[in-house]
Design an enzyme around this catalytic site. Structure first.
Site, mmCIF file in Angstrom:
data_model
loop_
_atom_site.group_PDB
_atom_site.id
_atom_site.type_symbol
_atom_site.label_atom_id
_atom_site.label_comp_id
_atom_site.label_asym_id
_atom_site.label_seq_id
_atom_site.Cartn_x
_atom_site.Cartn_y
_atom_site.Cartn_z
ATOM 1 N N ASN A 149 0.873 -1.181 0.000
ATOM 2 C CA ASN A 149 0.000 0.000 0.000
ATOM 3 C C ASN A 149 0.908 1.229 0.000
ATOM 4 O OD1 ASN A 149 -1.833 2.010 0.405
ATOM 5 N ND2 ASN A 149 -2.512 1.306 2.427
ATOM 6 N N LYS B 40 0.093 4.208 -0.273
ATOM 7 C CA LYS B 40 -0.569 5.389 0.309
ATOM 8 C C LYS B 40 -0.326 6.602 -0.599
ATOM 9 C CE LYS B 40 -0.214 3.121 4.734
ATOM 10 N NZ LYS B 40 -0.101 3.191 6.190
ATOM 11 N N HIS C 217 -9.500 0.997 4.736
ATOM 12 C CA HIS C 217 -8.218 1.189 5.430
ATOM 13 C C HIS C 217 -8.429 2.108 6.636
ATOM 14 C CE1 HIS C 217 -4.130 2.413 6.305
ATOM 15 N NE2 HIS C 217 -3.763 1.297 5.701
ATOM 16 N N GLU D 195 -6.837 4.513 7.700
ATOM 17 C CA GLU D 195 -6.673 5.948 7.415
ATOM 18 C C GLU D 195 -7.944 6.511 6.780
ATOM 19 O OE1 GLU D 195 -2.972 5.428 5.354
ATOM 20 O OE2 GLU D 195 -2.100 4.817 7.266
ATOM 21 N N GLU E 219 -5.233 -5.058 10.313
ATOM 22 C CA GLU E 219 -4.213 -4.040 10.552
ATOM 23 C C GLU E 219 -4.506 -3.312 11.856
ATOM 24 O OE1 GLU E 219 -2.241 -2.789 6.614
ATOM 25 O OE2 GLU E 219 -4.023 -1.558 6.833
ATOM 26 N N GLY F 210 2.524 2.324 10.695
ATOM 27 C CA GLY F 210 3.435 3.458 10.561
ATOM 28 C C GLY F 210 4.145 3.842 11.853
ATOM 29 N N SER G 198 3.599 -2.061 10.176
ATOM 30 C CA SER G 198 5.047 -2.069 10.384
ATOM 31 C C SER G 198 5.715 -3.396 9.992
ATOM 32 C CB SER G 198 5.391 -1.702 11.832
ATOM 33 O OG SER G 198 4.942 -0.387 12.119
#
Ligand SMILES: O=C(CO)COP(=O)(O)O
Length: 248
Positions: free
Chosen positions: A10, A12, A94, A96, A165, A171, A211
């Protein structure tokens, strides 16, 4: 059980034309384990370009899409458009999208339903926040998020990959331990057996994301219920090749 390992990258909102070209060159050199399915999640503006330069062994995903085919939805793209430029995948739900853009379970489900109806394959993301984990609510949250998807997926589980996730691992450099990830994947599978079917529970692939690096991928990949990864930061780097090859 024969679940084919599937590794997603991904990207992003990262990359420019030069960097995305370099990443594809690196992936072409690989070598990538041919037994692993590789799907790269590309910013919408580079989808058609990347689709035109990837080898057929690498699949391309959009990172989001809207829930109808066309119309007055400024700034959005539809599954029909993603298919039209030759890509077959989309990442939906996701964290985010959920946290920054306020996407709730219902909207994610509507997007998943429309994407599947239009022949896209979907990487559907779920996962708890640190606060939820510390409150002992991990299972409650991931079961709720998955439950919302069940009617949307219907009989299309063959075109869905679940990506677990944990938000606190995204991150942050704080990877879930293999045991933490395996525990959630195994609970999800039991939940699917009870609430969908034994068949779906045994066959659906569940990726871990948060991560993941070349340094921790092998140990995670060795877990019985981890069927791949959804990789953020490290998917922009040459080490993505080692992550793809983590089961070798
Ligand atoms: O969000 C992720 C993939 O979708 C994970 O991101 P990182 O690998 O950068 O933690």
């Amino acid at each position: 059980m024969g679940r084919k390992f599937v590794v997603g990258g991904n990207w992003k909102m990262n990359g420019d034309k030069k960097q995305v070209t370099d990443i594809i060159e690196t992936l072409k050199k690989g070598p990538l384990d041919p037994n692993v399915e590789v799907v790269i999640g590309v910013p919408a503006i580079y989808l058609a370009y990347v689709q035109s330069i990837v080898p057929p062994s690498i699949e391309v995903a959009a990172q989001n899409c809207w829930k109808v085919a066309k119309g007055a939805f400024t700034g959005e793209i539809s599954p029909a458009m993603i298919k039209d430029i030759g890509s077959n995948w989309v990442i939906l739900g996701h964290s985010e999208r959920r946290t920054i853009f306020g996407e709730k379970d219902d909207l994610v489900a509507e997007k998943v339903a429309h994407a599947l109806e239009n022949g896209l394959k979907v990487i559907a993301c779920i996962g708890e926040t640190l606060e939820e984990r510390e409150a002992g609510k991990t299972e409650e949250v991931v079961f709720r998020q998955t439950q919302a998807l069940v009617p949307a997926i219907g009989s299309n589980w063959g075109n869905v990959v679940l990506a677990y996730e944990p938000v606190w691992a995204i991150g942050t450099g704080k990877t879930a331990t293999p045991q933490q990830a395996q525990d959630v994947h195994a609970s999800l599978r039991s939940w699917l057996a009870k609430n969908v079917s034994a068949d779906v529970a045994a066959s659906v692939r569940i990726q871990y994301g948060g991560s993941v690096t070349a340094a921790n991928a092998k140990e995670l990949a060795a877990c019985a219920d981890i069927d791949g990864f959804l990789v953020g930061g490290a998917s922009l780097k040459p080490e993505f090749v080692d992550i793809v090859n983590a089961t070798k």
